[in-house]
Design a protein around this motif. Sequence first.
Motif, PDB file in Angstrom:
ATOM      1  N   PRO A 120       0.813  -1.222   0.000  1.00 34.59           N
ATOM      2  CA  PRO A 120       0.000   0.000   0.000  1.00 34.59           C
ATOM      3  C   PRO A 120       0.847   1.272   0.000  1.00 34.59           C
ATOM      4  CG  PRO A 120       0.134  -0.891   2.213  1.00 34.59           C
ATOM      5  CD  PRO A 120       0.833  -1.873   1.304  1.00 34.59           C
ATOM      6  N   GLY A 121       0.278   2.327  -0.542  1.00 39.00           N
ATOM      7  CA  GLY A 121       0.869   3.654  -0.468  1.00 39.00           C
ATOM      8  C   GLY A 121       2.302   3.720  -0.965  1.00 39.00           C
ATOM      9  N   ALA A 122       3.108   4.499  -0.244  1.00 42.36           N
ATOM     10  CA  ALA A 122       4.499   4.718  -0.629  1.00 42.36           C
ATOM     11  C   ALA A 122       5.339   3.449  -0.512  1.00 42.36           C
ATOM     12  CB  ALA A 122       5.104   5.837   0.213  1.00 42.36           C
ATOM     13  N   LEU A 123       4.885   2.471   0.272  1.00 35.90           N
ATOM     14  CA  LEU A 123       5.633   1.213   0.360  1.00 35.90           C
ATOM     15  C   LEU A 123       5.674   0.486  -0.980  1.00 35.90           C
ATOM     16  CD1 LEU A 123       4.879  -0.549   3.761  1.00 35.90           C
ATOM     17  CD2 LEU A 123       7.007   0.433   2.923  1.00 35.90           C
ATOM     18  N   ARG A 124       4.724   0.803  -1.835  1.00 38.22           N
ATOM     19  CA  ARG A 124       4.725   0.168  -3.157  1.00 38.22           C
ATOM     20  C   ARG A 124       6.001   0.523  -3.909  1.00 38.22           C
ATOM     21  NH1 ARG A 124      -0.128  -0.383  -7.470  1.00 38.22           N
ATOM     22  NH2 ARG A 124       1.043  -1.650  -8.921  1.00 38.22           N
TER      23      ARG A 124
END
Length: 193
Positions: free
Chosen positions: A12-16
């Motif tokens: 999810p989010g910036a972890l992608r």
Amino acid sequence: MSANEPDSDAAPGALRRVEELINTFSVDTGTDALTDPAALAAWLAERDLLPETVAVSAADLDRARVVREGLRAIVVANNTPASAARKTDDAARTPAALADLAALARELPLVLDPLTTPPTLVPHTPDTPDAALAQLLADVAKSVADGTWSRMKGCRMCEWAYYDYSRNRSRAWCSMALCGNRAKAQAFRDRSR
């Protein structure tokens, strides 16, 4: 798309972006999507980490690979049971990758931006390749703070990064069909000896 791509949704989010950076290199096949500075520049621009007009050097590419392999070592450790023995090549590679990342991280300064809500760590100097790498490290720090980092894992078979959406956080492989079956086959061979 890699054969080792996880069979669940992306992080999810910036972890992608962190997941995608780690997965620019396949440990299984030895293929690297970041083949040259231009490939890194395109990768960073596609993820809004760097303007397309900014030049990327061979040294920037080397630093990006240091960040990638250091983060890979961390996510693999997130998925390694304390009782499990590491593969010989991993045991030698992991401390070096972590030491290299630690040394580089000291050169990629982040500062607190108190004008955002909530206050956020941001790269000290924007719009440089080092700022893009610093932003990826800030994404990791934010994930640690919000408790999602422990769900970022590296497959026990191929080290492909994935986000563990399982309720009990017990997912061990990027794909049950690929690496899960390979692990089961290896375990069967080991028992048969």
